[in-house]
Design an enzyme around this catalytic site. Sequence first.
Site, PDB file in Angstrom:
ATOM      1  N   SER A   1       0.847  -1.193   0.000  1.00 41.35           N
ATOM      2  CA  SER A   1       0.000   0.000   0.000  1.00 41.35           C
ATOM      3  C   SER A   1       0.877   1.236   0.000  1.00 41.35           C
ATOM      4  O   SER A   1       2.021   1.203   0.483  1.00 41.35           O
ATOM      5  CB  SER A   1      -0.896   0.014   1.241  1.00 41.35           C
ATOM      6  OG  SER A   1      -1.533   1.267   1.408  1.00 41.35           O
TER       7      SER A   1
ATOM      8  N   TYR B   1      -0.383   0.020  10.602  1.00 42.93           N
ATOM      9  CA  TYR B   1      -0.742  -0.376   9.238  1.00 42.93           C
ATOM     10  C   TYR B   1       0.431  -0.127   8.296  1.00 42.93           C
ATOM     11  O   TYR B   1       0.765  -0.981   7.464  1.00 42.93           O
ATOM     12  CB  TYR B   1      -1.970   0.409   8.777  1.00 42.93           C
ATOM     13  CG  TYR B   1      -2.466   0.011   7.406  1.00 42.93           C
ATOM     14  CD1 TYR B   1      -2.882  -1.287   7.132  1.00 42.93           C
ATOM     15  CD2 TYR B   1      -2.537   0.958   6.377  1.00 42.93           C
ATOM     16  CE1 TYR B   1      -3.342  -1.648   5.872  1.00 42.93           C
ATOM     17  CE2 TYR B   1      -3.003   0.609   5.114  1.00 42.93           C
ATOM     18  CZ  TYR B   1      -3.401  -0.696   4.868  1.00 42.93           C
ATOM     19  OH  TYR B   1      -3.857  -1.047   3.614  1.00 42.93           O
TER      20      TYR B   1
END
Length: 321
Positions: A157, A183
Amino acid sequence: MTQFDVTTTTDDVLAGLTLSGKRILVTGTSSGLGLETARALVAHGAEVVGAVRDLARAEQASADVRAAAAKGGGGFSLITLDLASLASVRAAADALVADARPFDAVIANAAIMAVPFARTVDGFEAQFATNHLGHFTLINRIAPLIRDGGRVVIMSSAAHRFSDVDLQDPNFETAAYDPWVAYGRSKTANALFAVELDRRLKDRGIRATAVHPGGADTGLKRDVSQADMDALVARINAVAKAETGAPAFKLKTIPQAAATSVWAAVAADGAAVGGRYCEDCNVAGLAHGDTIRKGVREYAVDADTARALWEKSEELINERF
């Protein structure tokens, strides 16, 4: 050669391709990008095995995938996989190995994002465990099933730019927990895993790559408030405008967001994408400065860090590959 970009969809990537005879494992086929990835592949004749935590939910959600398989000549089946449980991961891997049917590609798509602090049943921070350690264990255990010349695609990501990995404190035992930092760490770990996995498997012609799908409205953000999402988008736009005068951030459609992992798995040149980080159906360049829109941070593709992460991951799961 066809040029792909931010608007490219899964159907664009697969136009003219026949995947009959190809067998592909995709994790996270209960919703969003995983469902679209499976639909696109089976529509072109591939046999897809979807690995999911909740079989009942996935059965209900996959009607369109099964319809596309029936029409396109592909096949679709499901297995149980809870990436937050090493026992579940090992059981799934053991079942696949016992079945002994090879895979042409593995797409590690499943993830959780910016969740409140939690530890898994094995004691690991939930995002690092689910997004990285679960896939690390699964893919290494089934590596003998991947055909020579195959492909492994690991979903990273743009959020990898939020944080490098912390190999001294991977479970936030000393640092204060921040859901976006956690994350980011997990997505950096995904990119680094692809680097080292590619190095280890390329003698068999198997190439591993990490991909950033691009922002899309999927179930991944279910633990993120709308206010937090709005603040994140505002930050992205402010940085992009200051740097390049780039247009405002725009969410991709689901078929656009799933396109890069499909491209990397079955359409891209393996030598070009092996060990690399890809976005918008292209290999990404290095990101410099504070950019959060394009490119990959150097720390996320660093070979030495990738090897160190591999060793730390083996230590944490108490298994060597």
